[in-house]
Design an enzyme around this catalytic site. Sequence first.
Site, PDB file in Angstrom:
ATOM      1  N   ASP A 143       0.819  -1.205   0.000  1.00  0.00           N
ATOM      2  CA  ASP A 143       0.000   0.000   0.000  1.00  0.00           C
ATOM      3  C   ASP A 143       0.857   1.261   0.000  1.00  0.00           C
ATOM      4  OD1 ASP A 143      -2.585   1.456   0.496  1.00  0.00           O
ATOM      5  OD2 ASP A 143      -1.559   1.971   2.354  1.00  0.00           O
ATOM      6  N   GLU A 152       1.298  -0.542  -5.203  1.00  0.00           N
ATOM      7  CA  GLU A 152       0.352   0.542  -5.485  1.00  0.00           C
ATOM      8  C   GLU A 152       1.194   1.819  -5.509  1.00  0.00           C
ATOM      9  OE1 GLU A 152      -3.218   3.265  -3.763  1.00  0.00           O
ATOM     10  OE2 GLU A 152      -1.832   2.243  -2.438  1.00  0.00           O
TER      11      GLU A 152
END
Length: 763
Positions: free
Chosen positions: A434, A487
Amino acid sequence: MSMTTIAPEQVNSIVWNQHNDPFEILGSHPIEQDGKTVWAVRAYLPNASAVWVVLPEQRKEYPMQTVHDPHFFECTIETAELANYQLRIKEGEHERVIYDPYAFRSPRLTDFDLHLFGEGNHHRIYEKLGAHPTEIDGIKGVYFAVWAPNARNVSLLGDFNLWDGRKNQMRKGPTGIWELFIPEIGVGEHYKYEIKNFEGHIYEKSDPYGFQQEPRPKTASIVTDLDAYSWSDEEWMAKRRRTEPLTQPVSVYEVHLGSWLHASSAEPAKLPNGETEPVVVVSELKPGARFLTYRELADRLIPYIKQLGYTHLELLPIAEHPFDGSWGYQVTGYYAPTSRFGSPEDFMYFVDKCHENEIGVIVDWVPGHFPKDGHGLAFFDGSHLYEHADPRKGEHKEWGTLVFNYGRHEVSNFLASNALFWFDKYHIDGIRVDAVASMLYNDYCREPGEWLPNQYGGRENLEAADFLRQVNHIIFSYFPGILSIAEESTSWPMVSWPTYTGGLGFNLKWDMGWMHDMLDYFSMDPWFRQFHQNNITFSMWYNHSENFMLALSHDEVVHGKSNIIGKMPGDTWQKLANIRCLFSYMFAHPGKKTMFMSMEFGQWSEWNAWADLEWQLLQHEAHQKLKTFFQELNHLYRSEPTLYTQDFAEPGFEWIDCSDNRHSVVSFMRRDKDSDDFAIVVCNFTPQPHSHYRIGVPQKGFYTELFNSDARQYGGSNMGNLGGKWTDDWSLHSRPYSLDLCLPPLGVLILKLDKKKTAEALK
């Protein structure tokens, strides 16, 4: 027996909990007395009124006495050896017999362990730090170790000592690791660390390496044996080791376990032995609702995913976190699967069942920041240990969280080992990392003056980049065949390139540009799409710079953005047709695929982390047919190698015509890596059908219509090509043959040369 010789200040250092090595005073010590070696035994027992040393093998007891403090007991014993002695303790009207923790003196961490941890290369440090059921000198118990180098003192708190930090003071090693063995306790014990800084301030902390935590709002760690579960996925794991995932179909269903579906609080959760456990009602949910357990999710979620044909599940972070509203992205227990849904063994069962059904498991991993909760990593030992001390480097003000100090070896070791841990102990198949951009740039979401440049004056966080390379190098070295997905929303170069080429070492990167282009394009009225053809085509200009994953994730259906169907223009029929068109193009476009739960049946409302998905929509035919569309699209994708074997190689994609902006139509070819097979894809992005639309093709013959997003069974108008078309000897688009096609409104066609039928006709 005579008393031992010990100074009052030594006793006070124990009584006042100011000694960083209580083993120097407590426990058994050989001393010279009257020319003989005898054993001095000392114990500090705050609630005791009388204590005896018990030698079970000799069937003898020796009373202990107090001199300097009413709870500091000591005596001497004349014996050749003193091992595995016990203490009989009288506390009020009650008595108990224990083994003395300070009799077990040998440290469990070797010098080599300490060396590797100090340089940040102890890949399995979780096997040393934390709480580990073990046996020392024939006595079973739990060994505890925690890194807190700047603490004055560290004590264990737990059920076993009535949460009294005076009773089990730990010993500090040379590198700041505190340790203690507690005999005769085991799995299931609740514990914390009581940490004092040099000002005497006390912090009660969960174990950073704890494998299980109490259900929130409680925060204690729980002693767990992660090796007790018997796995049955050997075949899956062996196959994974032999497989290159980038040449395989990857269709990911992203799910938040806490809101996919709930159960009634009147329906008890099932335990492995068939019994039931007390229901924990979640206050944020609707009255009477509770979370499904990992085992219940295995019974309900896995068959659903298998029916729909997805290859992988991606779980929003399941590491322990205190606040439901963070969706798991503010982690306090990096080594503990959240207890909201059950025990570590229950989560192992869930992963095992996924593998049994040939579904891979990807876990969201959050090494970019952590929350400030008092029981967590923040200010862990009374200093900025895991985070930077300077808020210009150590704080994400937008998120209210702290940033890891990646330049500190022990911190990077904590995180790198954590990534390996999930693959090692839980057999996961991939991580999705993330907020990588927030890690890579010192000025991420910071105004001028609120950040510090690197050593060269730049904005790049070089330590974070090195850390990411370390993580990926480690996990791929141990577990080939896995996925590591970034990401990453910027143009940082070579994110998905191997570390030996200078890349960050991921093997996939989310294509955020494609996502934004597609959502902008599909949200506009189809008439205006003719002026934005570049939204459709631009991704292929940079497609081969990275290994891209096309993702329409949870972030696109929250915070006022509406769900996918709400973004689409037109009436309900056109909205659903636009969804089919978008996802058909997505699955035909190079790149692996990820989509968020609820998109597959056209949920109207935004995702609500505290509510069920709108499953009631499936009683309506239009939503049932959309679900059928996704099911058949997934099965086509998995069965058609032309759509996945060359996602990242230039021969895998070729435009036929990308310049027909007047009709908002594009056509292209996808080629298989291991054969000369190819697929023809034609996309019509407007509601205007075209009855005679001609495209060039490279070979003569009959082209079967493998897929038509406008088919009746999907809710479409059922315009198509009656199963396929023969080529005409009419060159077009620099190709010797062409097809005269019927393009359905807001439709995508996928065709493939039928070699057998063509060969028979051309005999």
